[in-house]
Scaffold this motif. Sequence first.
Motif: not given
Length: 66
Positions: A15-21
Amino acid sequence: MLRNLLNQIERMIFMFTRDSGLVKIWFAAVLNGTYTYSQVPNLSNLREVVGEVLTEMGYDITEPNN
């Protein structure tokens, strides 16, 4: 049906988060006009998270050209 199942498994695994590159890269690319929101890949929840961040910045993701 199989594609739907694969998407669900993919979401459970990564799952991607807003901090994912990748979120940061696509966010910047859409914000500066290199790509439109509709060009963000539908990969796991990437498009959803990029859309959330763009919306918080006042970017209208519902516009056809965005």
